[in-house]
Write an enzyme that holds these catalytic residues in place. Sequence first.
Site, mmCIF file in Angstrom:
data_model
loop_
_atom_site.group_PDB
_atom_site.id
_atom_site.type_symbol
_atom_site.label_atom_id
_atom_site.label_comp_id
_atom_site.label_asym_id
_atom_site.label_seq_id
_atom_site.Cartn_x
_atom_site.Cartn_y
_atom_site.Cartn_z
ATOM 1 N N ASP A 167 194.875 21.439 -3.179
ATOM 2 C CA ASP A 167 194.853 20.580 -2.051
ATOM 3 C C ASP A 167 196.000 19.726 -1.911
ATOM 4 O OD1 ASP A 167 192.579 18.363 -0.740
ATOM 5 O OD2 ASP A 167 193.635 19.999 0.226
ATOM 6 N N ASP B 28 185.405 18.796 1.383
ATOM 7 C CA ASP B 28 185.454 17.436 0.786
ATOM 8 C C ASP B 28 184.068 17.126 0.624
ATOM 9 O OD1 ASP B 28 187.778 16.403 3.385
ATOM 10 O OD2 ASP B 28 188.149 17.102 1.180
#
Lengths: 436, 249
Positions: free
Chosen positions: A197, A341
């Site tokens: 990420d 997330d």
Amino acid sequence: MAQNSRPTSLLDSLGEEIIRIVTPVSICMFLVVVLVSVLNEDSSNSASVSSIATIAYNESSSDSDWDKFIGALWNSLAFVGIVIVATFILVLLFYFRCTKLLKIYLGFSAFVVLGFLGGEVALFLITDYSFPIDCITFVVILLNFSVVGVIAVFMSKMAIFVTQGYLVVIGMLVAYWFTLLPEWTTWVLLVAMALYDLAAVLLPIGPLRILVELAISRDEEIPALVYEARPVTQNNSSNATGVARRRVWRETSAVNSDSIEDQNSGALDSDSVGNNQNGENLVSAEEGRHQERISELTAPLIEQRLNYHRQMQEEDSSGGGFPIERIGLGSSGAIKLGLGDFIFYSVLVGRAAMYDFMAVYACYLAIVAGLGVTLILLVLYQKALPALPVSIFLENAFYVLGRKFRSNLDFGIKTPNRKLLQEVEFFKPDMDGGIP
Amino acid sequence: MTVAAGIGYALIALGPSLAVFVAVISKKPFLILVLLSSTLVWLISLIILSGFWRAFLPLETTQWWPFMILIVTSVAFQEGVRILSWKLYKRLEEILDAFADRIAKPRLYLTDKMQIALAGGMGHGVAHAVFFCLSLLTPAFGQATFYVEKCSYMPFFLVSSLIALAFVTIHSFSMVIAFNGYAEGKKVDQLFVPIVHMAAGLLTLVNLVSGGCVIGVPLLFILATWTLMHCGRMVWRRLTENRNRPGSS
């Protein structure tokens, strides 16, 4: 009394946006913990899900720690590799303006997650609790549930509460499936995804960065699964209606006045086609599923970029440095967080729930702290930021600390009888049999 | 003793705090953030303490004085953390006031400040309850219960829930007393809090004696009630003073 007439205090509205994001994340984590503790009571985890995340190595409890670690590393590398490939495919599709295809794919993924993953979880629950229900009713209910879910996240004209609810449910289902992976693989995978990420969003060649820049340059929206908190209006948070937000990029100059008026008028924008509620989707860790499903994974990461980028745009347009100013002025900004997330945070908490409630609590606090730190960094750097790394690293740290350090201390301080508690621990497995 | 009992024990320990949370803290998002951060701070302080004590634990002795040392050092450390929180809170107050001026809203009212202190204290209390009571409750959801020899009057879980309840009350309101004491510079208030905390901690040592919990637990509740009353009196006094003075403090 003087207090009735005094103006509302600063404290009434400060921090509202953060809470609006922390609440659904907390709810998702709580649901995953409940699911894990309810469904895994007899967990020896030997029947681990064989999925794409374990193609390289299938962990068995008899291997040594080092073997497990190496195996987990291979698994994670394979997984991240697939995610990278899928993200690039996504970027390519977006580049060639196949947005229709993306949206259809999105809806399809949402349907699969809700229908199949949700169905399997429901089946587990039904078998565990011997809930009397026949096949046809079950199928009908499940089908309806999934279709409504697809409509809610894919098309936008639904009450925002329903959309938010469905997004949380999707996140919860996927997170629950991830917790079924073998232990070491889960940990290493989380760390690998956090690193990925970081790279994908911040490096110039990162696919997510390319994607967002493409989206900006074309002034389009990326179809994606995004959790959007309700926008904060000026009067009172409870008045905030689920008004569809317009595309931010077009409104750079006009956000302040226009969007506030739009909100107050409560009308849905005609632009709502390009609206945020589109989603792209997420993971599926099912066995034997198609490769393409993995590209869903990329969505969460896109979201993060997307969100923060939008956040940034909003801030720019409202003249802003400090986002809190927007809260005070009742701007239309709303924080958005990608579903990925939600999922990754919940996975770790779900894993912790398999051991010890304390670890869950510590990890939860770490995640919220990480989320807070990420939001602050967002303000400081005014750039799109990945949401995963800070939280995941903090969470891992707290989990390790929580398990290693605290198990001794708990029973030393302020408890009536320490020896007793040792006995409690000892008796735990026998407890259900009854103790005189 | 079944899920109902497990939930019951959890609510005995955390019920009042849940009520306060829903009524007061959940209305203002900032207070929720304060609560979460203070819980985190408490957790970190506990981790530091456990790191320090790891060398000496587990204490295999049945004598009481090693526990006393443990309790005294832990309470002292946490009171130190409270003073640190006060310093941080002062900075926060400055930032918030400056921000309020910038956006033309009124500065922090007295009740706001007290609510922040309450949220901070509750964070500590809730963390205490979760770590020292809820963590032990997992067996209580099963089909049996557990009694301790030295306190055979009540199930063990009930005793720990009651003790946790007392501590939650003490923690929540002593933060209000402490912050107020520091703000006004009143020595009485400033010293009240650490003394009560230490006394409460040491009182739990009484439970080591057979039958001790019959004395220990009620005394603990007396301490908690005393804290509550002191806090109530102090808040009342400040609010009436404030009302009599023009403008907010």
